[in-house]
Scaffold this active site. Sequence first.
Site, PDB file in Angstrom:
ATOM      1  N   SER A   1       4.401  -5.990   2.426  1.00 11.87           N
ATOM      2  CA  SER A   1       4.143  -4.315   2.618  1.00 11.87           C
ATOM      3  C   SER A   1       2.801  -5.690   3.422  1.00 11.87           C
ATOM      4  O   SER A   1       2.583  -6.919   3.788  1.00 11.87           O
ATOM      5  CB  SER A   1       3.370  -4.096   2.729  1.00 11.87           C
ATOM      6  OG  SER A   1       3.504  -2.226   3.470  1.00 11.87           O
ATOM      7  N   MET A   2       1.561  -4.462   2.817  1.00  5.88           N
ATOM      8  CA  MET A   2       0.208  -5.198   3.380  1.00  5.88           C
ATOM      9  C   MET A   2       0.166  -6.367   2.848  1.00  5.88           C
ATOM     10  O   MET A   2      -1.482  -7.153   2.396  1.00  5.88           O
ATOM     11  CB  MET A   2      -0.867  -4.029   2.997  1.00  5.88           C
ATOM     12  CG  MET A   2      -1.255  -4.003   1.615  1.00  5.88           C
ATOM     13  SD  MET A   2      -2.469  -2.573   2.177  1.00  5.88           S
ATOM     14  CE  MET A   2      -4.209  -3.993   1.333  1.00  5.88           C
TER      15      MET A   2
ATOM     16  N   ASP B   1      13.292   0.226   9.629  1.00  6.80           N
ATOM     17  CA  ASP B   1      11.530   0.513   8.816  1.00  6.80           C
ATOM     18  C   ASP B   1      10.699   1.051   9.532  1.00  6.80           C
ATOM     19  O   ASP B   1      10.417   0.786  10.568  1.00  6.80           O
ATOM     20  CB  ASP B   1      10.957  -0.883   8.834  1.00  6.80           C
ATOM     21  CG  ASP B   1       9.602  -1.055   7.788  1.00  6.80           C
ATOM     22  OD1 ASP B   1       8.926  -0.476   7.991  1.00  6.80           O
ATOM     23  OD2 ASP B   1       9.570  -2.467   6.957  1.00  6.80           O
TER      24      ASP B   1
ATOM     25  N   HIS C   1      11.701   1.085   4.503  1.00  4.56           N
ATOM     26  CA  HIS C   1       9.927  -0.003   4.135  1.00  4.56           C
ATOM     27  C   HIS C   1      10.542  -0.772   2.475  1.00  4.56           C
ATOM     28  O   HIS C   1       9.808  -1.513   2.487  1.00  4.56           O
ATOM     29  CB  HIS C   1       9.441   0.776   4.852  1.00  4.56           C
ATOM     30  CG  HIS C   1       7.629   0.156   4.738  1.00  4.56           C
ATOM     31  ND1 HIS C   1       7.492  -1.164   4.848  1.00  4.56           N
ATOM     32  CD2 HIS C   1       6.651   0.241   3.758  1.00  4.56           C
ATOM     33  CE1 HIS C   1       6.376  -2.199   4.910  1.00  4.56           C
ATOM     34  NE2 HIS C   1       5.833  -1.277   3.670  1.00  4.56           N
TER      35      HIS C   1
ATOM     36  N   TRP D   1       0.884  -0.953   0.101  1.00  4.34           N
ATOM     37  CA  TRP D   1      -0.271  -0.349   0.060  1.00  4.34           C
ATOM     38  C   TRP D   1       0.852   1.663  -0.379  1.00  4.34           C
ATOM     39  O   TRP D   1       1.846   1.570   0.709  1.00  4.34           O
ATOM     40  CB  TRP D   1      -1.352  -0.216   1.110  1.00  4.34           C
ATOM     41  CG  TRP D   1      -1.381   1.180   1.669  1.00  4.34           C
ATOM     42  CD1 TRP D   1      -3.266   1.557   1.148  1.00  4.34           C
ATOM     43  CD2 TRP D   1      -1.592   2.403   2.592  1.00  4.34           C
ATOM     44  NE1 TRP D   1      -3.636   2.754   1.543  1.00  4.34           N
ATOM     45  CE2 TRP D   1      -2.298   3.388   2.736  1.00  4.34           C
ATOM     46  CE3 TRP D   1       0.658   2.870   2.805  1.00  4.34           C
ATOM     47  CZ2 TRP D   1      -1.893   4.972   3.333  1.00  4.34           C
ATOM     48  CZ3 TRP D   1       0.016   3.741   3.573  1.00  4.34           C
ATOM     49  CH2 TRP D   1      -0.662   4.510   3.703  1.00  4.34           C
TER      50      TRP D   1
END
Length: 275
Positions: A95-96, A224, A253, A29
């Site tokens: 990530s997501m 991160d 990240h 995202w």
Amino acid sequence: MPICTTRDGVDIFYKDWGSGRPVVFIHGWPLNGDAWQDQLKAVADAGFRGIAHDRRGHGRSTPVYDGYDFDTFADDLNDLVTGLDLRDVTLVAHSMGGGELARYIGRHGTDRIRSAVLLSAVPPLMLQTPDNPEGVPQSAFDDIKSGIIAERSQFWKDTADSFFGGNRPGNKVTQGNRDAFWYMGMAQTIEGGVDCVDAFASTDFTDDLKKFDVPTLVVHGDDDQIVPIDATGRKTAKIVQGAELKVYEGGSHGIALVPGFKERFNADLLEFLKK
């Protein structure tokens, strides 16, 4: 354009490069499949078939108003995997997207899955709770949603530095990284932007992770600023039996995009794929 139509009529755009054993990339995202172009080329050049889709409401997929939850995302992924009749698949998620991967295995199992890679991923739980004190406070997620609603274009510009670690001394983050982040963020629906925050903040993937029975690589930067490693990557590596954890010192990240880190990740990914 290559399109997979889901069971509820949503068109999911995807890239499909190369031939050989399939590697499906699941973006984070507020990005889309373009975030994986470096990795798509790397795996295709190495003799694999690289596939990366745009999540519903992101990039070139249908800009729907609803369906921004992980059960739906996992079922969309299943529609793609089964629609292309992919087998012996390695799933790679950022990530997501790591939540999407985990919920896919939780709901659909691993019959078609060979292995999994979780990069800077949100499982098992992002939200700070009494049982997860290393997590992110709810107020931080509220601020993100407020920023998107107030003026999302500027919000994406402001967020890019912490996403990539551009606010750290000696970083190698480029203006191109920042611009690409803004461009992909603006291609996400505003409703998707807000709803996804609630989804990746509060969804608990612990039970999904317990269902992993394939080789799993967990990669996470120890700097991160978006998805803290102590709440996520380190815990995931303990929950998934036999998982391998690689910690990138000073890694942000956005590891897969930042010069220096992306080359290291590509090498680790190809080594894992060739096992």
